[in-house]
Design a protein around this motif. Structure first.
Motif, short mmCIF file in Angstrom:
data_model
loop_
_atom_site.label_atom_id
_atom_site.label_comp_id
_atom_site.label_asym_id
_atom_site.label_seq_id
_atom_site.Cartn_x
_atom_site.Cartn_y
_atom_site.Cartn_z
N LYS A 1 8.29 0.14 14.81
CA LYS A 1 9.85 0.25 14.76
C LYS A 1 10.18 0.83 15.82
N ARG B 1 10.12 4.31 16.01
CA ARG B 1 11.08 5.34 15.20
C ARG B 1 10.80 6.53 16.09
N SER C 1 13.28 -1.15 7.09
CA SER C 1 13.88 -2.44 7.45
C SER C 1 13.18 -2.80 8.57
N ASN D 1 13.16 -3.78 11.64
CA ASN D 1 13.98 -3.81 12.85
C ASN D 1 13.45 -2.81 14.04
N SER E 1 19.39 -3.88 10.50
CA SER E 1 18.48 -4.50 9.75
C SER E 1 18.55 -5.72 9.79
N GLU F 1 20.81 -2.20 2.45
CA GLU F 1 19.77 -1.33 2.05
C GLU F 1 20.07 -1.18 0.51
MG MG Z 1 16.64 0.64 8.69
#
Ligand code: MG
Ligand code: AMP
Length: 322
Positions: free
Chosen positions: A51, A53, A138, A140, A146, A175
């Motif tokens: 991701k 992140r 999610s 993405n 998402s 979500e």
């Molecule tokens: Mg998300």
């Protein structure tokens, strides 16, 4: 590039990848999830890696039965009623974690609570076969919306993962709603697929909204795990009485004097380091040192999230402690 496979043909492939600690994108009723074995730290680190992140926020763990949820968390009577009414479905419950559950601390970002949900359809069957919960945010890239179709997942993450399970467009498309029972009261941590009105009608208990700031930034306002010890970052030389959180093959000067040492990854692997981060901080904290000294950790890949978490741990109490 990821293979996109129809759900009807993808179960065995998905199982094999998950059992090997890989991540798989799969449909749930809310949005597509990027799933990994919640008991395997490297698998969970791969989720953050794919991701991109920049921080470790806690993930939702997905179960296939109430029995699996009970093995993982303590379920109070009100949460049990919610689960009975809304599972499987787009409702996530934040519950006290059982230490014996074997959930990897990277899933909960070191918290002693865990967000649990029972999804419908393909994901549920997969979890049942695997026999272990799946952590799945999610599917993405961080900062993008998402994905609600397999094609959107493939476009966004296709070069980073091996399999996208195609279950068609996701029916809910947003979500899950996140709820937490606190002292018999119901707190809405994130609005989502089940409305507060539906919950109130089903349970007869008022849903308390948080203030706007908290809702705008789910995951940001949590009281994250922070060590009791002070944390000193980027150290090249140890002071007396410090514990050492090391990284890579070379040690900071004076490392022999450390009260305790844990190396996040001797070979300098950031995925391994991410998987070890929370448990090693806790281990070092248990030694009672006043300060945990941390060797420099590169900022690339998962290093960004690792450094973010350490920076928050190092900040004076009351700052950066989301
Ligand atoms: Mg998300
Ligand atoms: P997602 O990215 O859709 O998996 O959503 C994860 C969100 O669940 C986080 O951003 C938090 O808002 C919430 N969450 C997960 N675990 C917890 C927890 N232990 N306590 C409170 N909120 C949590």
């Amino acid at each position: 590039m990821a293979e996109v496979k129809p759900a009807a043909k993808a179960l065995e492939d998905a199982l094999a990848l998950l059992a090997a600690g890989e991540v798989v994108a799969l449909p749930t009723e809310t949005v597509y999830g990027l799933a990994g074995d919640a008991t395997n730290g490297e698998a969970v680190a791969r989720i953050f890696e794919a991701k991109g992140r920049p921080r470790f926020n806690p993930l939702i763990a997905h179960v296939s039965s109430l029995a699996m949820a009970e093995d993982i968390a303590h379920i109070d009577p009100l949460s049990a009623r919610l689960a009975e009414k809304f599972w499987p479905g787009p409702l996530t419950l934040v519950l006290p974690l059982r230490e014996s559950a074997g959930i990897h601390p990277l899933v909960t970002a070191g918290l002693d609570t865990i967000a649990l949900r029972m999804p419908r359809g393909f994901a549920s069957g997969l979890i049942e076969r695997l026999g272990r919960p799946l952590a799945a945010p999610s599917a993405n890239r961080s900062g993008r919306v998402s994905a609600t179709t397999a094609a959107a997942v493939a476009e966004d993450l296709g070069d980073r993962i091996r399999l996208v399970v195609d279950g068609g467009p996701t029916p809910v498309g947003v979500e899950s709603t996140i709820l937490k029972v606190e002292d018999g009261r119901l707190r809405l941590l994130r609005p989502g697929g089940v409305t507060a009105e539906e919950i109130e009608a089903a349970i007869g208990v008022a849903v308390e909204r948080r203030d706007n700031a908290a809702i705008e930034a789910p995951g940001m306002m949590l009281s994250h795990y922070a060590p009791g010890a002070a944390v000193r970052l980027g150290v090249s030389s140890l002071q007396p009485g410090e514990a050492l959180l090391a990284f890579g093959p070379r040690r900071a000067a004076g490392w022999e004097r450390a009260v305790a040492t844990k190396n996040l990854s001797g070979r300098g692997d950031l995925r391994e380091a991410a998987a070890n981060l929370f448990s090693f901080l806790k281990d070092l904290d248990r030694h009672g040192a006043k300060t945990i000294a941390v060797e420099p950790i590169p900022f690339d890949g998962l290093g960004e999230a690792i450094n973010d978490r350490l920076k928050r741990a190092a900040a004076p109490r009351g700052e950066h402690r989301d």
